[in-house]
Design a protein around this motif. Structure first.
Motif, PDB file in Angstrom:
ATOM      1  N   THR A   5     -10.959  -1.171   6.166  1.00 44.34           N
ATOM      2  CA  THR A   5     -10.444  -0.235   5.158  1.00 44.34           C
ATOM      3  C   THR A   5      -9.452   0.758   5.744  1.00 44.34           C
ATOM      4  O   THR A   5      -8.765   1.450   4.993  1.00 44.34           O
ATOM      5  CB  THR A   5     -11.592   0.553   4.496  1.00 44.34           C
ATOM      6  N   PRO A  47      -5.359  -0.094   4.669  1.00 42.43           N
ATOM      7  CA  PRO A  47      -4.951   0.112   3.271  1.00 42.43           C
ATOM      8  C   PRO A  47      -5.140   1.539   2.789  1.00 42.43           C
ATOM      9  O   PRO A  47      -4.253   2.093   2.126  1.00 42.43           O
ATOM     10  CB  PRO A  47      -5.831  -0.872   2.487  1.00 42.43           C
ATOM     11  N   LEU A  48      -6.271   2.161   3.136  1.00 44.16           N
ATOM     12  CA  LEU A  48      -6.501   3.535   2.682  1.00 44.16           C
ATOM     13  C   LEU A  48      -5.531   4.509   3.347  1.00 44.16           C
ATOM     14  O   LEU A  48      -5.006   5.425   2.692  1.00 44.16           O
ATOM     15  CB  LEU A  48      -7.950   3.953   2.977  1.00 44.16           C
ATOM     16  N   VAL A 100     -11.208   7.774   5.986  1.00 49.51           N
ATOM     17  CA  VAL A 100     -10.701   7.046   7.155  1.00 49.51           C
ATOM     18  C   VAL A 100     -11.277   7.628   8.440  1.00 49.51           C
ATOM     19  O   VAL A 100     -11.729   6.882   9.325  1.00 49.51           O
ATOM     20  CB  VAL A 100      -9.158   7.094   7.190  1.00 49.51           C
ATOM     21  N   CYS A 106       0.824  -1.217   0.000  1.00 44.85           N
ATOM     22  CA  CYS A 106       0.000   0.000   0.000  1.00 44.85           C
ATOM     23  C   CYS A 106       0.856   1.264   0.000  1.00 44.85           C
ATOM     24  O   CYS A 106       0.513   2.253  -0.661  1.00 44.85           O
ATOM     25  CB  CYS A 106      -0.935  -0.004   1.207  1.00 44.85           C
ATOM     26  N   SER A 155     -14.031   4.768   8.395  1.00 42.45           N
ATOM     27  CA  SER A 155     -13.262   3.597   8.834  1.00 42.45           C
ATOM     28  C   SER A 155     -13.053   3.543  10.342  1.00 42.45           C
ATOM     29  O   SER A 155     -13.342   2.524  10.987  1.00 42.45           O
ATOM     30  CB  SER A 155     -11.899   3.577   8.125  1.00 42.45           C
ATOM     31  N   LYS A 171     -16.062  -5.082   7.901  1.00 40.88           N
ATOM     32  CA  LYS A 171     -15.579  -4.791   6.546  1.00 40.88           C
ATOM     33  C   LYS A 171     -15.164  -3.326   6.427  1.00 40.88           C
ATOM     34  O   LYS A 171     -14.124  -3.007   5.835  1.00 40.88           O
ATOM     35  CB  LYS A 171     -16.672  -5.107   5.524  1.00 40.88           C
ATOM     36  N   LEU A 172     -15.970  -2.425   6.975  1.00 40.35           N
ATOM     37  CA  LEU A 172     -15.635  -1.002   6.917  1.00 40.35           C
ATOM     38  C   LEU A 172     -14.391  -0.703   7.751  1.00 40.35           C
ATOM     39  O   LEU A 172     -13.525   0.081   7.339  1.00 40.35           O
ATOM     40  CB  LEU A 172     -16.816  -0.165   7.421  1.00 40.35           C
TER      41      LEU A 172
END
Length: 303
Positions: free
Chosen positions: A194, A197-198, A35, A10, A39, A190-191
């Motif tokens: 993130t 990586p973000l 984020v 990443c 996130s 799932k959220l």
């Protein structure tokens, strides 16, 4: 060690995006906003309602809370004697005071101490690092970015900070014993997934290395504090003074040696606290920590 590979992938993707014209210069700010607004709040709603706090958690909890206080004290004193700017001091407090106790911490702990060590590692991260990030870290970011200590202004900024709002919601759910249905928890998980990586792509998009950079000296000092001084402090405090022993203490100590938290760097960047330096702390700190963590583990295994 898939998490470690993902980190470098990443970061590399973010650095590649720097060179591609299809990504506007400020694209990283969009990732940062996602984020912070999606996130990290998802992490709060996923983990905070499930936490069980007991008196036996002093050692792991102290890593984040005492560690951040130590960072605040250390760099505030240096600012007074060396005349640093508020933005520089705030950046170093945030990035050196918050450890990457989840995405780097969990796989490292599992590698060193097997699955049993993860129980303590989660305590260091959730009621420790995460709560520090969403509370006192926001307070520090506000003070050092706005150059104000007005309680009303600082309080308003904290209350309007999305992760703090959802931390309070999660805490309320914890107190009331309310839990989400499994289907909702799957969505939140799932959220929450993130965030790393973000955040790392965003960090990579802002990484700039130059031999002439004025940040190298401060980078070295910040990483010296985070990777060496902080774990040394806890080794002396927990082992030599409090005579702590066992797996709980060992895991707590290795968590204290983790590199700077990615979300802490994002927070510093969003508040304008030396964004280049904050991202260098992550980009250089994570690879370097793979060496220092191995050396710390050799010492910790003797406890």
């Amino acid at each position: 060690m898939g998490n470690i590979l993902l980190i470098f992938l990443c970061l590399g993707i973010g650095m590649l995006f720097q060179k591609m014209a299809i990504f506007p210069p400020l694209s990283h700010k969009i990732l940062n906003q996602f984020v912070i607004y999606v996130s990290v709040p998802a992490i709060a709603l996923y983990f905070i309602p499930e936490i069980v706090i007991t008196k036996s958690l002093f050692f792991p909890l102290g890593i984040a809370w005492i560690g951040f206080g130590l960072s605040y004290l250390f760099f505030s004193i240096l600012q007074r004697f060396l005349g640093w700017s508020d933005s520089l001091t705030g950046c170093l407090i945030l990035t050196s005071g918050l450890g990457n106790t989840a995405f780097v911490g969990f796989p490292i702990v599992e590698a060193f101490f097997k699955e049993e060590g993860l129980k303590t590692a989660i305590v260091v991260d959730q009621p420790g690092s995460f709560v520090v990030l969403t509370t006192v870290a926001v307070w520090v970011a506000t003070i050092y970015s706005r150059k104000t200590t007005d309680l009303k202004t600082v309080g308003k900024k904290m209350i309007s900070f999305p992760p703090f709002i959802f931390f309070l919601i999660g805490l309320g759910m914890n107190v009331l014993g309310f839990h989400f249905y499994d289907e909702i928890k799957v969505v939140l998980e799932k959220l929450a997934g993130t965030v790393t990586p973000l955040s790392l792509v965003s960090v990579g998009m802002q990484l700039h290395f130059s031999r002439q950079s004025k940040h190298w000296g401060f980078l070295g000092l910040g990483l010296l504090f985070k990777l060496l001084i902080t774990p040394l402090f806890f080794y002396v405090f927990y082992v030599l003074i409090l005579n702590g022993k066992g797996l709980e203490v060992q895991v707590s100590l290795i968590q204290s040696a983790m590199p700077p938290m990615i979300s802490g760097a994002i927070l510093a960047s969003m508040y304008g606290l030396k964004p280049k330096l904050s991202n260098m702390m992550v980009g250089v700190g994570i690879p370097l920590s793979l060496i220092t963590l191995f050396l710390w583990n050799l010492l910790i295994q003797t406890i």
